[in-house]
Design an enzyme around this catalytic site. Structure first.
Site, PDB file in Angstrom:
ATOM      1  N   GLU A  93      29.876  71.335  39.116  1.00  0.00           N
ATOM      2  CA  GLU A  93      31.410  71.572  39.108  1.00  0.00           C
ATOM      3  C   GLU A  93      31.270  73.017  38.527  1.00  0.00           C
ATOM      4  OE1 GLU A  93      30.510  68.626  39.096  1.00  0.00           O
ATOM      5  OE2 GLU A  93      31.219  67.426  40.497  1.00  0.00           O
ATOM      6  N   HIS A 162      35.381  57.243  36.366  1.00  0.00           N
ATOM      7  CA  HIS A 162      36.175  57.684  37.358  1.00  0.00           C
ATOM      8  C   HIS A 162      37.386  57.495  37.552  1.00  0.00           C
ATOM      9  CE1 HIS A 162      31.834  57.182  38.135  1.00  0.00           C
ATOM     10  NE2 HIS A 162      32.226  58.148  39.137  1.00  0.00           N
TER      11      HIS A 162
END
Lengths: 370, 233
Positions: A93, A162
């Site tokens: 990322e 998450h």
């Protein structure tokens, strides 16, 4: 568990069960001319149309190409636009966000997808220090027309790493625009606006909304459709209490408003749509009308979106408040995994109803938290 | 200015025993394990594969929300576990339950964690397959990719400072090597001379992204599946 199965089936799109249920099909023509569109389809069509209209727009992220998107949002785009405009990135990322920002510096219009915004943690330095601040730091000479998008907040049974909602974090940064759609109309209009915007935009979707269908008018389906950034939408008009929400929570708030209506409380539900800039004038106008406010969000309470809305209302409309502002947020713990614990950590419809009643002095006010 | 060609004549020495078809190279040297160890290894590989099948089917049926198998990588799990001692601190990614199995984690303990019941050591706070055990020196699995690598280096550094006769062992997939943490961890382990073993489970895929999209150069070892690449520091 079965709730998850149901979500997955509805979200499958290609599964036989989904085809039998007409309400989840996309773009079915009914005699009353009301079309239903899934949020997933809304996002896909917005991406498709913007990529078609502007050759500088390109998509990058993990699994966006061959896999058709981790949540199938970019389905069909690799086939249509080719690998130069739909990039499958390696797992980094920090790396691909930096690359996207660099491309934006040079004049392209990247749409960077995070598989979930939880993974944007790896890249947050590029989002804040490279994208958000460059325009100001260069006194307007550098423009960063980039969109960061992906699912945000809790899904179902995915645990603490998450399920984090980042709306408050990104919305506190000057130089960023932060949008969060609820319905398919929001998804289409706001994503198109985000891609056309010359500044960095953080676009917070919700995994559980991808499979939900909403009615869309012909105007929404037009390729030039666009929603203004910075304007909230009053989803339901009311006169007794204002409820502010964004993303999935708008749905819960509307359900709460239905329950409240049966008990004689008329709730006005505001869909924020834009977290930064916050539509302070719509929120304040509503509070001046109803005199009571309940803010609802999924994220952690401290320094949250609700805290900002509360401060804004106190600054501008203190004299109009007839009751303390009620703030509903996710529980102040990392999201637990077990289903029974998760249910207690995320706002439910009953929590919103209870808060609205407290604001309307229908029940005993809560003791101050420690 | 000198241009150096990308393939030098002298290759970096790499220890390898089996060829692509699983047969030993004629000139390879290896130490044989005892029959007892060999039987336990085989036993545990079969147990691991069976456990995976049952839990994976349970996940597809919606009885647990999440599961990742170790299919095809049982040998990596069990063999590496057999090679290290119980004192060695294991910092896993998420595809190494076999190491826990080797060290004595029971089927019941695996199931407790997957189902998040009250006997789960994590008390239902973490997703399935995020096992951890103080007793077995196995650090709890974390979802974030490649973050375990610098963690392992830190733990190894601590072991070194404590003068313990043990090392840290960490695992990752080929996809995870794209993360910045991979480079930081390797670099720092060399600088600090930390006693850490990095084990890469190279199956040629990062979800659906093949290694041709992760790396510019095709690895000199041709096999694209199940190469056990051990980088010793």
């Amino acid at each position: 568990m079965w709730g998850i199965i149901r979500q997955k089936v509805a979200a499958g799109g290609g599964s036989p069960v989904a085809r039998i249920r007409p309400v989840v099909s996309n773009l079915r023509n009914y005699s009353s001319a009301v079309k239903q569109m899934m949020v997933r389809e809304a996002l896909n069509s917005a991406l498709d149309e913007e990529m078609s209209a502007d050759p500088k727009v390109f998509l990058m992220g993990e699994e966006v190409g061959e896999y058709q998107g981790a949540y199938k949002i970019s389905k069909g785009l690799l086939e249509k636009y080719g690998p130069e405009r739909v990039l499958d990135t390696p797992i980094t990322e920090a790396g691909f966000t930096g690359i996207g920002v660099g491309a934006a510096y040079y004049g392209l219009k990247p749409v960077v997808e995070f598989m979930t915004f939880n993974f944007s943690m790896q890249a947050i330095d590029h989002i804040i220090n490279s994208a958000a601040k460059s325009n100001y730091m260069s006194s307007g000479q550098i423009s960063v027309p980039i969109v960061f998008r992906g699912p945000n907040g809790a899904a179902a049974g995915v645990g603490a790493q998450h399920s984090h909602c980042y709306a408050a974090w990104y919305a506190s940064v000057p130089g960023l625009k932060v949008l969060s759609p609820y319905s398919s109309e929001d998804a289409r209009g706001l994503l198109k606006a985000a891609i056309r915007d010359p500044d960095p935009v953080v676009f917070l979707e919700n995994e559980l909304l991808y499979g939900e269908s909403f009615p869309v008018s012909a105007e929404v389906l037009d390729s030039s459709f666009c929603l203004p950034i910075g304007k909230a939408k009053i989803e339901r008009e009311g006169k007794d209490v204002t409820i502010t929400a964004f993303s999935k929570i708008v749905g819960l708030s509307l359900k709460a408003a239905e329950i409240l209506a049966k008990e004689g409380i008329s709730a006005e539900v505001i869909n924020l749509r834009s977290i930064r800039p916050l539509d302070r004038s719509t929120i304040n106008a509503s509070v001046r009308k109803t005199n009571r406010l309940v803010t609802v969000e999924e994220g952690f309470p401290q320094h949250g979106v609700g805290a900002e809305i509360c401060a804004s209302v106190i600054e501008e409309s203190f004299g109009y408040l007839d009751a303390p502002v009620e703030r509903i947020a996710g529980a102040d713990v990392p999201m637990p995994y077990a289903a029974n614990l998760e249910r207690m950590a995320v706002p439910q419809v009953e929590d919103i109803v209870r808060a609205a009643k407290r604001a309307c002095y229908r029940s005993v006010p809560m003791a101050a938290a420690a | 200015m000198r241009f150096i060609s990308e393939s030098s004549e002298e290759r970096i020495p790499c220890y390898r025993v089996l060829d692509d078809d699983g047969q030993p190279f004629p000139d390879s040297s290896f130490v044989k394990v005892s029959e007892g160890v060999a039987i336990k290894m085989y036993n545990d590989m079969v147990t691991l594969q069976t456990m995976d099948t049952i839990f994976y089917e349970a996940q597809r049926q919606g009885r647990i929300s999440f599961y990742l198998t170790t299919s095809g990588e049982e040998a990596i799990n069990i063999a590496s576990a057999a090679a290290i001692k119980n004192d060695d601190f294991v910092v896993p990614q998420y595809r190494e339950p076999g190491v826990l199995l080797w060290r004595g984690f029971s089927m019941q303990e695996f199931a407790n964690q997957c189902f998040g019941n009250k006997a789960d050591y994590g008390k239902g706070r973490q997703m399935p397959i995020h096992y951890g055990s103080n007793k077995h020196n196995y650090f709890t699995v974390s979802s974030t990719i490649a973050t375990q690598l610098p963690h392992a280096v830190g733990a190894a550094y601590a072991l070194k400072m404590d003068r313990k006769d043990a090392c840290a062992v960490t695992y990752f997939g080929d996809g995870g090597t794209s993360e910045g943490d991979f480079h930081a961890a390797l670099n720092f382990s060399a600088v600090t001379e930390a006693p850490v073993i990095f084990i890469c489970r190279n199956n040629g895929w990062a979800i659906s992204t093949p290694i041709s999209d992760q790396f510019r150069s095709i690895p000199s070892l041709p096999c694209l599946s199940n190469i056990l690449t051990i980088l010793l520091r």
